[in-house]
Design a protein around this motif. Structure first.
Motif, PDB file in Angstrom:
ATOM      1  N   GLU B  17     125.618  30.479  86.357  1.00 15.91           N
ATOM      2  CA  GLU B  17     124.422  30.073  85.638  1.00 15.91           C
ATOM      3  C   GLU B  17     124.595  30.290  84.131  1.00 15.91           C
ATOM      4  OE1 GLU B  17     123.072  28.500  88.753  1.00 15.91           O
ATOM      5  OE2 GLU B  17     121.613  28.609  87.117  1.00 15.91           O
ATOM      6  N   THR B  18     123.576  29.885  83.385  1.00 11.50           N
ATOM      7  CA  THR B  18     123.587  30.000  81.929  1.00 11.50           C
ATOM      8  C   THR B  18     122.585  31.050  81.485  1.00 11.50           C
ATOM      9  OG1 THR B  18     124.266  27.704  81.611  1.00 11.50           O
ATOM     10  CG2 THR B  18     123.139  28.766  79.771  1.00 11.50           C
ATOM     11  N   VAL B  19     122.967  31.807  80.475  1.00  9.95           N
ATOM     12  CA  VAL B  19     122.084  32.842  79.938  1.00  9.95           C
ATOM     13  C   VAL B  19     122.128  32.784  78.420  1.00  9.95           C
ATOM     14  CG1 VAL B  19     123.892  34.610  79.919  1.00  9.95           C
ATOM     15  CG2 VAL B  19     121.489  35.303  80.072  1.00  9.95           C
ATOM     16  N   LEU B  34     127.661  35.659  60.565  1.00 10.96           N
ATOM     17  CA  LEU B  34     127.098  36.267  61.764  1.00 10.96           C
ATOM     18  C   LEU B  34     128.140  36.271  62.865  1.00 10.96           C
ATOM     19  CD1 LEU B  34     123.721  34.379  61.563  1.00 10.96           C
ATOM     20  CD2 LEU B  34     124.013  36.839  61.196  1.00 10.96           C
ATOM     21  N   PHE B  35     128.093  37.308  63.687  1.00  9.88           N
ATOM     22  CA  PHE B  35     129.098  37.495  64.726  1.00  9.88           C
ATOM     23  C   PHE B  35     128.432  37.966  66.019  1.00  9.88           C
ATOM     24  CE2 PHE B  35     132.678  37.488  61.725  1.00  9.88           C
ATOM     25  CZ  PHE B  35     132.061  37.876  60.538  1.00  9.88           C
ATOM     26  N   TRP B  36     129.061  37.610  67.119  1.00  5.73           N
ATOM     27  CA  TRP B  36     128.757  38.226  68.399  1.00  5.73           C
ATOM     28  C   TRP B  36     130.002  38.940  68.892  1.00  5.73           C
ATOM     29  CZ3 TRP B  36     124.383  39.100  71.010  1.00  5.73           C
ATOM     30  CH2 TRP B  36     123.239  38.360  70.678  1.00  5.73           C
ATOM     31  N   TYR B  37     129.832  40.220  69.234  1.00  2.03           N
ATOM     32  CA  TYR B  37     130.908  41.006  69.807  1.00  2.03           C
ATOM     33  C   TYR B  37     130.550  41.356  71.249  1.00  2.03           C
ATOM     34  CZ  TYR B  37     133.374  41.934  65.403  1.00  2.03           C
ATOM     35  OH  TYR B  37     134.100  41.817  64.239  1.00  2.03           O
ATOM     36  N   LYS B  38     131.578  41.422  72.070  1.00  2.00           N
ATOM     37  CA  LYS B  38     131.450  41.825  73.472  1.00  2.00           C
ATOM     38  C   LYS B  38     132.122  43.176  73.646  1.00  2.00           C
ATOM     39  CE  LYS B  38     133.321  40.441  78.003  1.00  2.00           C
ATOM     40  NZ  LYS B  38     134.117  39.395  78.717  1.00  2.00           N
ATOM     41  N   GLN B  39     131.438  44.072  74.369  1.00  2.00           N
ATOM     42  CA  GLN B  39     132.024  45.370  74.670  1.00  2.00           C
ATOM     43  C   GLN B  39     131.984  45.603  76.174  1.00  2.00           C
ATOM     44  OE1 GLN B  39     130.026  49.099  73.505  1.00  2.00           O
ATOM     45  NE2 GLN B  39     131.991  49.833  72.706  1.00  2.00           N
ATOM     46  N   ASN B  58     126.539  24.382  64.887  1.00  2.00           N
ATOM     47  CA  ASN B  58     126.622  25.596  65.690  1.00  2.00           C
ATOM     48  C   ASN B  58     128.042  25.823  66.190  1.00  2.00           C
ATOM     49  OD1 ASN B  58     123.872  26.336  65.539  1.00  2.00           O
ATOM     50  ND2 ASN B  58     123.358  24.856  67.135  1.00  2.00           N
ATOM     51  N   ALA B  59     128.489  27.080  66.105  1.00  2.00           N
ATOM     52  CA  ALA B  59     129.829  27.408  66.562  1.00  2.00           C
ATOM     53  C   ALA B  59     129.905  27.373  68.086  1.00  2.00           C
ATOM     54  CB  ALA B  59     130.220  28.794  66.051  1.00  2.00           C
ATOM     55  N   THR B  60     131.086  27.001  68.572  1.00  2.00           N
ATOM     56  CA  THR B  60     131.345  26.946  70.021  1.00  2.00           C
ATOM     57  C   THR B  60     132.740  27.473  70.291  1.00  2.00           C
ATOM     58  OG1 THR B  60     129.928  25.024  70.301  1.00  2.00           O
ATOM     59  CG2 THR B  60     131.528  25.462  72.035  1.00  2.00           C
ATOM     60  N   GLU B  61     132.844  28.305  71.305  1.00  2.00           N
ATOM     61  CA  GLU B  61     134.136  28.814  71.768  1.00  2.00           C
ATOM     62  C   GLU B  61     134.131  28.773  73.290  1.00  2.00           C
ATOM     63  OE1 GLU B  61     136.852  29.776  70.233  1.00  2.00           O
ATOM     64  OE2 GLU B  61     136.152  29.751  68.148  1.00  2.00           O
ATOM     65  N   ASN B  62     134.686  27.693  73.820  1.00  2.43           N
ATOM     66  CA  ASN B  62     134.760  27.525  75.275  1.00  2.43           C
ATOM     67  C   ASN B  62     133.363  27.611  75.895  1.00  2.43           C
ATOM     68  OD1 ASN B  62     137.641  27.302  75.229  1.00  2.43           O
ATOM     69  ND2 ASN B  62     137.702  29.522  74.899  1.00  2.43           N
ATOM     70  N   ARG B  63     133.097  28.598  76.732  1.00  2.00           N
ATOM     71  CA  ARG B  63     131.796  28.693  77.405  1.00  2.00           C
ATOM     72  C   ARG B  63     130.730  29.367  76.537  1.00  2.00           C
ATOM     73  NH1 ARG B  63     131.550  32.142  80.959  1.00  2.00           N
ATOM     74  NH2 ARG B  63     133.504  33.284  80.538  1.00  2.00           N
ATOM     75  N   PHE B  64     131.099  29.806  75.366  1.00  2.00           N
ATOM     76  CA  PHE B  64     130.182  30.510  74.476  1.00  2.00           C
ATOM     77  C   PHE B  64     129.770  29.602  73.325  1.00  2.00           C
ATOM     78  CE2 PHE B  64     130.696  34.727  76.277  1.00  2.00           C
ATOM     79  CZ  PHE B  64     131.910  34.642  76.922  1.00  2.00           C
ATOM     80  N   SER B  65     128.488  29.546  73.057  1.00  2.00           N
ATOM     81  CA  SER B  65     127.993  28.777  71.922  1.00  2.00           C
ATOM     82  C   SER B  65     126.810  29.513  71.315  1.00  2.00           C
ATOM     83  CB  SER B  65     127.590  27.366  72.354  1.00  2.00           C
ATOM     84  OG  SER B  65     126.545  27.425  73.298  1.00  2.00           O
ATOM     85  N   LYS B  78     124.599  31.654  73.740  1.00  3.32           N
ATOM     86  CA  LYS B  78     124.476  31.046  75.057  1.00  3.32           C
ATOM     87  C   LYS B  78     125.810  31.146  75.783  1.00  3.32           C
ATOM     88  CE  LYS B  78     124.211  26.519  75.959  1.00  3.32           C
ATOM     89  NZ  LYS B  78     123.651  25.139  76.072  1.00  3.32           N
ATOM     90  N   ILE B  79     125.754  31.682  76.992  1.00  7.73           N
ATOM     91  CA  ILE B  79     126.941  31.772  77.839  1.00  7.73           C
ATOM     92  C   ILE B  79     126.730  30.829  79.012  1.00  7.73           C
ATOM     93  CG2 ILE B  79     128.459  33.288  79.157  1.00  7.73           C
ATOM     94  CD1 ILE B  79     127.294  35.651  77.596  1.00  7.73           C
ATOM     95  N   SER B  80     127.579  29.846  79.121  1.00  6.86           N
ATOM     96  CA  SER B  80     127.496  28.866  80.193  1.00  6.86           C
ATOM     97  C   SER B  80     128.458  29.235  81.309  1.00  6.86           C
ATOM     98  CB  SER B  80     127.841  27.473  79.664  1.00  6.86           C
ATOM     99  OG  SER B  80     127.003  27.121  78.584  1.00  6.86           O
ATOM    100  N   ASP B  81     128.107  28.806  82.538  1.00  9.87           N
ATOM    101  CA  ASP B  81     128.986  29.052  83.686  1.00  9.87           C
ATOM    102  C   ASP B  81     129.416  30.524  83.725  1.00  9.87           C
ATOM    103  OD1 ASP B  81     132.311  27.961  84.676  1.00  9.87           O
ATOM    104  OD2 ASP B  81     130.595  28.590  85.901  1.00  9.87           O
ATOM    105  N   SER B  82     128.436  31.393  83.755  1.00  9.90           N
ATOM    106  CA  SER B  82     128.704  32.833  83.658  1.00  9.90           C
ATOM    107  C   SER B  82     129.686  33.300  84.728  1.00  9.90           C
ATOM    108  CB  SER B  82     127.399  33.617  83.786  1.00  9.90           C
ATOM    109  OG  SER B  82     126.539  33.320  82.710  1.00  9.90           O
ATOM    110  N   GLN B  83     130.547  34.219  84.313  1.00 13.01           N
ATOM    111  CA  GLN B  83     131.552  34.778  85.205  1.00 13.01           C
ATOM    112  C   GLN B  83     131.377  36.292  85.285  1.00 13.01           C
ATOM    113  OE1 GLN B  83     135.300  33.452  83.596  1.00 13.01           O
ATOM    114  NE2 GLN B  83     134.791  31.281  83.889  1.00 13.01           N
ATOM    115  N   LEU B  84     131.896  36.868  86.361  1.00 12.39           N
ATOM    116  CA  LEU B  84     131.768  38.317  86.543  1.00 12.39           C
ATOM    117  C   LEU B  84     132.355  39.072  85.351  1.00 12.39           C
ATOM    118  CD1 LEU B  84     132.601  38.714  90.345  1.00 12.39           C
ATOM    119  CD2 LEU B  84     130.349  38.731  89.246  1.00 12.39           C
ATOM    120  N   GLY B  85     133.387  38.512  84.771  1.00 19.03           N
ATOM    121  CA  GLY B  85     134.019  39.153  83.620  1.00 19.03           C
ATOM    122  C   GLY B  85     133.191  39.117  82.348  1.00 19.03           C
ATOM    123  N   ASP B  86     132.083  38.388  82.377  1.00 21.41           N
ATOM    124  CA  ASP B  86     131.199  38.353  81.202  1.00 21.41           C
ATOM    125  C   ASP B  86     130.282  39.574  81.151  1.00 21.41           C
ATOM    126  OD1 ASP B  86     130.715  34.764  81.560  1.00 21.41           O
ATOM    127  OD2 ASP B  86     132.260  35.888  80.474  1.00 21.41           O
TER     128      ASP B  86
END
Lengths: 114, 117
Positions: B17-19, B34-39, B58-65, B78-86
Motif C-alpha cells: 500500500e501507499t503511505v 529539505l531532506f528525508w532521512y530513514k533510520q 517534486n523530487a522522486t526516487e524510485n518508490r519515494f516521492s 509518499k512511499i508507494s508499494d510499501s515493503q517490510l524493509g521500509d
C-alpha cells in the motif's frame, strides 16, 4: 574504510567522569558535525566544524567540547558527564560547496551516564 | 530560527500500500533544502530523498516521492508499494541554502513507520 567511523559503539559511564567520543571520516569532507538523538526530540546539533582548525556551537552545546586538529578527525568530549547526557551520538560530515551538501552519518555511539 | 514539525509520531501501512508522512517547517528564508532521512533498527541514518526550494518539480526516487508545497511550507513523503524493509523511523530535515559553510541540519522529531503483512 567506508565513510565515517565512530568509537566506541556503546559506553556506560559514571556521572562526573570525562569521556571522549571519537569520529573519523575518510571522504576528505570539509565540514563535520555532532548530533545527539533523544526519543521524541529527533536529532539536535551539538557542535560543528566548517574546516580543520575551526569549530562552532550548535543548538545544544553546553557540557560538550570539540576540536578539529585535522580534516579527518572530530572528537567530542564530555568534561564531566551528567545523566542528562545519556543519548545516542551521531557524527556526520559533508562537503560545503556542492548543491545539496549532503551529510553522511556515522553509525552512532550509545552513551549511558549513571 | 527554523523549526521542523512532524505531527505523526507513528504511522502504519500494509505491505504494497501507499503511505504519506507529513512534515511542515517554519522559515523566513527563500533559499533552502529539505531532506528525508530513514533510520532503520540498525540506527544508521540513510538519506531517502532531497528537495531544493527553488525547484518546483517534486523530487522522486524510485518508490519515494515528495509533495513540496513551498507556500504552505509543507514537505510530505509518499512511499508507494510499501515493503517490510521500509519499516523505520523517518526524519524530515531542513538546512539553509547558504553555501560555503557547514550545512547545519534542523530535524523534526520523527515518524515511526510500521509495515504490516
Amino acid at each position: 574504510i567506508a565513510g565515517i567511523t565512530q568509537a566506541p559503539t556503546s559506553q556506560i559511564l559514571a556521572a562526573g567522569r570525562r569521556m571522549t567520543l571519537r569520529c573519523t571520516q575518510d571522504m576528505r569532507h570539509n565540514a563535520m558535525y555532532w548530533y545527539r538523538q533523544d526519543l521524541g526530540l529527533g536529532l539536535r546539533l551539538i557542535h560543528y566544524s566548517n574546516t580543520a582548525g575551526t569549530t562552532g556551537k550548535g543548538e545544544v552545546p553546553d557540557g560538550y567540547s570539540v576540536s578539529r586538529a585535522n580534516t579527518d578527525d572530530f572528537p567530542l568530549t564530555l568534561a564531566s558527564a551528567v545523566p542528562s547526557q545519556t543519548s545516542v551520538y551521531f557524527c556526520a560530515s559533508s562537503e560545503v560547496l556542492t548543491t545539496y551538501n549532503e551529510q553522511f552519518f556515522g553509525p552512532g555511539t550509545r552513551l549511558t551516564v549513571l | 530560527a527554523q523549526t521542523v514539525t512532524q505531527s505523526q509520531p507513528e504511522m502504519s501501512v500494509q505491505e504494497a500500500e501507499t503511505v504519506t508522512l507529513s512534515c511542515t517547517y517554519d522559515t523566513s528564508e527563500s533559499d533552502y533544502y529539505l531532506f528525508w532521512y530513514k533510520q532503520p533498527p540498525s540506527r544508521q541514518m540513510i538519506l531517502v530523498i532531497r528537495q531544493e526550494a527553488y525547484k518546483q518539480q517534486n523530487a522522486t526516487e524510485n518508490r519515494f516521492s515528495v509533495n513540496f508545497q513551498k507556500a504552505a511550507k509543507s514537505f510530505s513523503l509518499k512511499i508507494s508499494d510499501s515493503q517490510l524493509g521500509d519499516a523505520a523511523m523517518y526524519f524530515c530535515a531542513y538546512r539553509s541554502g547558504y553555501t560555503g559553510t557547514a550545512s547545519k541540519l534542523t530535524f523534526g522529531t520523527g515518524t515511526r513507520l510500521q509495515v504490516t503483512l
